[in-house]
Write an enzyme that holds these catalytic residues in place. Sequence first.
Site, PDB file in Angstrom:
ATOM      1  N   LEU A   1      11.137   1.702   7.061  1.00 14.86           N
ATOM      2  CA  LEU A   1      10.547   1.631   5.850  1.00 14.86           C
ATOM      3  C   LEU A   1      11.386   3.507   5.539  1.00 14.86           C
ATOM      4  O   LEU A   1      11.023   3.989   6.134  1.00 14.86           O
ATOM      5  CB  LEU A   1       9.432   2.355   5.758  1.00 14.86           C
ATOM      6  CG  LEU A   1       8.082   3.052   5.044  1.00 14.86           C
ATOM      7  CD1 LEU A   1       8.344   1.105   3.763  1.00 14.86           C
ATOM      8  CD2 LEU A   1       7.121   3.202   5.041  1.00 14.86           C
TER       9      LEU A   1
ATOM     10  N   GLU B   1      12.118   3.075  13.667  1.00 14.54           N
ATOM     11  CA  GLU B   1      11.067   3.917  13.919  1.00 14.54           C
ATOM     12  C   GLU B   1      10.427   3.910  14.474  1.00 14.54           C
ATOM     13  O   GLU B   1      10.324   3.427  15.777  1.00 14.54           O
ATOM     14  CB  GLU B   1      11.157   3.157  12.180  1.00 14.54           C
ATOM     15  CG  GLU B   1      10.698   2.203  12.284  1.00 14.54           C
ATOM     16  CD  GLU B   1      10.094   1.891  10.495  1.00 14.54           C
ATOM     17  OE1 GLU B   1       9.489   3.136   9.516  1.00 14.54           O
ATOM     18  OE2 GLU B   1      10.134   0.697  10.716  1.00 14.54           O
TER      19      GLU B   1
ATOM     20  N   TYR C   1       0.826  -0.925   0.270  1.00  7.80           N
ATOM     21  CA  TYR C   1      -0.080  -0.010   0.150  1.00  7.80           C
ATOM     22  C   TYR C   1       0.472   1.376   0.128  1.00  7.80           C
ATOM     23  O   TYR C   1       2.139   1.447   0.410  1.00  7.80           O
ATOM     24  CB  TYR C   1      -1.302  -0.266   1.576  1.00  7.80           C
ATOM     25  CG  TYR C   1      -0.118   0.450   2.367  1.00  7.80           C
ATOM     26  CD1 TYR C   1       0.668  -0.688   3.464  1.00  7.80           C
ATOM     27  CD2 TYR C   1      -0.302   2.038   3.327  1.00  7.80           C
ATOM     28  CE1 TYR C   1       0.922  -0.258   4.469  1.00  7.80           C
ATOM     29  CE2 TYR C   1       0.215   2.148   4.325  1.00  7.80           C
ATOM     30  CZ  TYR C   1       0.799   1.177   4.833  1.00  7.80           C
ATOM     31  OH  TYR C   1       1.558   1.788   6.742  1.00  7.80           O
TER      32      TYR C   1
ATOM     33  N   LYS D   1       6.472  -1.991   2.114  1.00 10.43           N
ATOM     34  CA  LYS D   1       5.543  -1.268   2.751  1.00 10.43           C
ATOM     35  C   LYS D   1       4.164  -2.241   2.689  1.00 10.43           C
ATOM     36  O   LYS D   1       3.447  -1.862   1.279  1.00 10.43           O
ATOM     37  CB  LYS D   1       5.221   0.279   2.220  1.00 10.43           C
ATOM     38  CG  LYS D   1       3.592   0.799   3.136  1.00 10.43           C
ATOM     39  CD  LYS D   1       4.121   2.564   2.694  1.00 10.43           C
ATOM     40  CE  LYS D   1       3.548   3.955   3.128  1.00 10.43           C
ATOM     41  NZ  LYS D   1       3.819   3.448   4.943  1.00 10.43           N
TER      42      LYS D   1
HETATM   43  N1  PDD Z   1       2.641   5.127   7.355  1.00 15.57           N
HETATM   44  N2  PDD Z   1       7.053   3.905   9.134  1.00 15.57           N
HETATM   45  C1  PDD Z   1       6.585   3.239   8.853  1.00 15.57           C
HETATM   46  C2  PDD Z   1       6.410   2.104  10.017  1.00 15.57           C
HETATM   47  C3  PDD Z   1       5.520   4.133   8.328  1.00 15.57           C
HETATM   48  O1  PDD Z   1       4.103   3.133   8.631  1.00 15.57           O
HETATM   49  C4  PDD Z   1       5.644   5.099   7.452  1.00 15.57           C
HETATM   50  C5  PDD Z   1       4.026   5.707   7.454  1.00 15.57           C
HETATM   51  C6  PDD Z   1       6.503   5.510   7.309  1.00 15.57           C
HETATM   52  C7  PDD Z   1       6.667   6.732   6.700  1.00 15.57           C
HETATM   53  O2  PDD Z   1       6.650   6.870   5.721  1.00 15.57           O
HETATM   54  P1  PDD Z   1       6.775   8.527   4.595  1.00 15.57           P
HETATM   55  O3  PDD Z   1       6.925   8.897   4.552  1.00 15.57           O
HETATM   56  O4  PDD Z   1       6.995   7.722   3.027  1.00 15.57           O
HETATM   57  O5  PDD Z   1       5.214   8.325   4.929  1.00 15.57           O
HETATM   58  C8  PDD Z   1       8.111   5.439   7.830  1.00 15.57           C
HETATM   59  C9  PDD Z   1       2.028   5.519   6.578  1.00 15.57           C
HETATM   60  C10 PDD Z   1       1.268   7.194   6.731  1.00 15.57           C
HETATM   61  C11 PDD Z   1       0.447   4.978   6.888  1.00 15.57           C
HETATM   62  O6  PDD Z   1       0.573   3.861   7.173  1.00 15.57           O
HETATM   63  O7  PDD Z   1      -0.547   5.726   7.076  1.00 15.57           O
END
Ligand code: PDD
Length: 288
Positions: free
Chosen positions: A201, A177, A32, A145
């Site tokens: 991620l 993270e 996703y 992801k």
């Molecule tokens: N989540 N690490 C994890 C585990 C995440 O789920 C996310 C983002 C990030 C940050 O990634 P990005 O900057 O590309 O949004 C890091 C999204 C927002 C979510 O699952 O809603």
Amino acid sequence: MGKILVNDQFISREEGSIDIEDRGYQFGDGVYEVIRVYGGKMFTGKEHLTRLFESSKKILLELPFTQEELTAKLQELMEMNKLHTGTIYLQVTRGAAPRQHQFPGQSKPVLTAYTKEVGRPEEGMNKGMTATVADDVRWLRCDIKSLNLLGNLLAKQEAMANGSFEAILHRDGTVTEGSSSNVFIIKDNQLHTHPATNLILNGITRRVILQLCNEIGLTYKEEAFSVEELYAADEVFMASTTAEIMPLVQVRDVPVGDGKPGEWTKKLQVAFKGAIQQQCGELVGAEE
Ligand code: PDD
């Protein structure tokens, strides 16, 4: 409510249905993305969709459309729903097939996407939020992801139950993270964040932030840091598509610095807003 996208069809939410044997529904067998939209324009849309294709490749899921075709569809969805400031959620599963663990010989991937109007989290960004610290019990392919998020959900739930906004995860004392974000510390005018390995991620927001560091003259190290270093940091913040650059002013019961968003964090927030404006135009009406 607006339309949702299912494969290449725009339909109403009520018209949508999921097969009971969809592998996303049964196994979390899919990937996703969450993309931010400001003033009707996608922010770092290309980077998100590139990552979707990379995630798909890593789970051996061949997508039946090109990145250009998907971009055009999402653009259409956004316009149809008159999305101003919000998010696009999209996922692709391996599709429906009789339930068995191994990949089915034949199944058609199922794409679903929808939009949501949601403002920038101004209040939190201004005053800062709090975080807990939790064991990172997830698998070893956090670079994908994927729809499998139970490890993340359990940590987030624990944080929320403690009145905190985020759970900062660690493996044997090394910070990886957040449960839904990347985590950064600043110590002695240097930013530190976990390198983009299989343990995190590689956030799109993270990548923008590292570029902005160069712009504002903040040196950075993509090197893992410990929970002790986290507690001793001058500044701590988390970053994600939805939370943007969110200062963390308290970790467990320990105030970060003087308990207020730090100066470098605020500078990065300003630079980040500039990056949004550069791509998406003025941020009129984008607040919470
Ligand atoms: N989540 N690490 C994890 C585990 C995440 O789920 C996310 C983002 C990030 C940050 O990634 P990005 O900057 O590309 O949004 C890091 C999204 C927002 C979510 O699952 O809603």
